[in-house]
Design an enzyme around this catalytic site. Sequence first.
Site, PDB file in Angstrom:
ATOM      1  N   HIS A 208       1.008  -1.027   0.066  1.00 23.72           N
ATOM      2  CA  HIS A 208      -0.129  -0.107  -0.123  1.00 23.72           C
ATOM      3  C   HIS A 208       0.846   1.246  -0.033  1.00 23.72           C
ATOM      4  CE1 HIS A 208      -3.193   2.683   2.103  1.00 23.72           C
ATOM      5  NE2 HIS A 208      -3.663   2.332   0.800  1.00 23.72           N
ATOM      6  N   GLU A 350     -10.658  10.225  -5.214  1.00 25.71           N
ATOM      7  CA  GLU A 350      -9.408  10.290  -4.518  1.00 25.71           C
ATOM      8  C   GLU A 350      -9.464  11.434  -3.716  1.00 25.71           C
ATOM      9  OE1 GLU A 350      -5.033   8.483  -4.294  1.00 25.71           O
ATOM     10  OE2 GLU A 350      -5.699   9.044  -6.077  1.00 25.71           O
ATOM     11  N   HIS A 369     -10.269   9.684   5.223  1.00 22.27           N
ATOM     12  CA  HIS A 369      -8.980   8.913   6.091  1.00 22.27           C
ATOM     13  C   HIS A 369      -8.701   9.993   7.358  1.00 22.27           C
ATOM     14  CE1 HIS A 369      -7.054   5.448   4.127  1.00 22.27           C
ATOM     15  NE2 HIS A 369      -7.746   5.956   3.245  1.00 22.27           N
TER      16      HIS A 369
END
Length: 684
Positions: A208, A350, A369
């Site tokens: 990742h 994104e 996030h």
Amino acid sequence: MADKKNLLLLFDHPTEPVFMDKGKRVTVFDVPDSFLTDRYRPISNEVQSRVGDKVEQRVPVREISIPDLRIPMSLGRDEQFSLFLPKHRRIAGRLIDIFMNMRSVDDLQSVAVYARDRVNPVLFNYALSVALLHRPDTQGLDLPSFSQTFPDRFIDSQVIRKMREESFVVQPGSRMPITIPRDYTASDLDPEHRLWYFREDLGINLHHWHWHLVYPFEASDRSIVAKDRRGELFYYMHQQVIARYNAERFSNNLARVLPFNNLRDPIAEGYFPKMDSLVASRAWPPRFESTRLSDLNRESDQLNVEIGDLERWRDRIYEAIHQGFVMDERGNRVPLDEATGIDTLGNMIESSILSPNRVLYGDLHNNGHTFISYAHDPTSKHLESFGVMGDVSTAMRDPVFYKWHSYIDRIFQEHKSRLPAYTENQLNYPGVSIAGIQVDTNGGRPNNLTTFWQQSDVDMSRGFDFLPRGNVFARFTHLQHLPFTYTISLNNDSGAQRFGYVRIFMAPKNDERGQPMLMRDQRSMMIELDKFVTSLNPGPNTIRRRSTESSVTIPFERTFRNLDANRPAAGTPEELEFNFCGCGWPNHMLVPKGLPEGLQCVLFIMVSNYENDRIDQQLVGRCSDAASYCGVRDRLYPDRQSMGFPFDRLPRSGVDRLVNFLTPNMSIVDVNIRHENRTVQRPN
């Protein structure tokens, strides 16, 4: 002329002063006095002479006029750095620009040496990594694995302490590996903890981190971001992570992950990382169970975002999907068509600087996030930094990562569900039919795969600062499977040689209730195992393919590569490709864990017409190894079809089961994945 390989030494021992010795060959940078920080300038001779006795190599550093570093230096050296924070992204973008714009490797080395002791160590690592990957004169350098430079992102603080003790007391040749305990973040009272081996796997978290290094979403040089189909790759790589995670949940008698649909609901799962940041000298903050998100107002991070902003962006994205177009910044319509719609959406959700309209569609995924990572201290009242969701190298450890990405994937699936289904003509390959398929492990029963635990040692010495030199090994436990081989029997009745693109997928056969899965559910559970080109002679053909050749994964040696031991010969095409190859799913996680009694799965193989799928380009070297999830360096994505084809869209009408979906050039077989609860040592 500076040797570009010396730039890699700047990654070693990230919090030590730049003039300390580095590398296996004891190497020292001869730093001009004017480059030293105020603390060390008066005593530089004394310190450097102390190091100087053992030096094998000296690297001269040219004194040049230094560009303005005020913006990169505005982030404190002991603060946490996160790409999800817009302020930090701008700071990183500025430092990347400075590194990219240096005329020569000599100038780059001088500026990097000057900046190293003045900017945040993680920011320095990220910006220099991106610059080395994208500068024409430094491409092909093998970046050290992030786990070696910052072991604190991957290992709990107790193990770090034991490793420090070992390296301080024991001489390098006699040091023992320190075992990372298997169950250190939670107990079996937490059902989510059954998946520790997936979420906390070093290789998965490194994948990742490396993926986001190769595909940054912000830089003022647009070419660094604007890679072929990067928005679609953002969608597909994360969709595959969720599909794989769900297969692991089935392997632990858990239901599929529920998307985090309502941002105002509490997050049921807690997570206590039990890790310390060596840069910030602080513990990574935990998140308690049933924590709610709050509006963010953190002056120090220049953050002022409300949950309502996320909801507005989500609604506008859904509206664009239902209308079939997005509005760009000039008010023009950009169609969300079959060819490029998913790529536009990926960059928009994104979001990257390629988003057609960041003002209108916002920054949904990145801000999600940030909201989750600050849930414990949304106003900075307690001066706490972000949790693990705020860093790409640690985010996948947290159960909520998968809930958040299931939510993001649901938006992508809304777009995919509006595209016309593939017709039989689009799927078929006239004249080519599969007669049978089989999977074999050495000496095992056909169509049975076996998984078990394996212990491997990884050298972490590059990241242990202010300690005696020499290897320091951590021993970690990870999933592993017996290697297997696919055997495909097929007929080419066209009378001429043809080329086929073989696509291999696998998904669980039954749902959580033990009922056979419907095709529309099963397609989103399909994990890609391999994709390769093969030539088909007229008449019957037998194709064999080993699991270690997968286009999805990279071998263990590359995930945890020791840059000194297995580097290809200098100047070869293989060496050029070695670094990009750090991106890829770890091979030890190719197949799900399965169950002791066996997890029933279905293996799907399709041979499509390569003439329709081919991309005409030269692929030199070996770095298309893990092209399925990572693309190919400086090249087009090596498949013309949509990523995930043929399962990226809803099936044609009348197809409710996978067996009805098949055309003659496809075949399925039932496969059983058994897990044996035994642990073996990896041969060194």
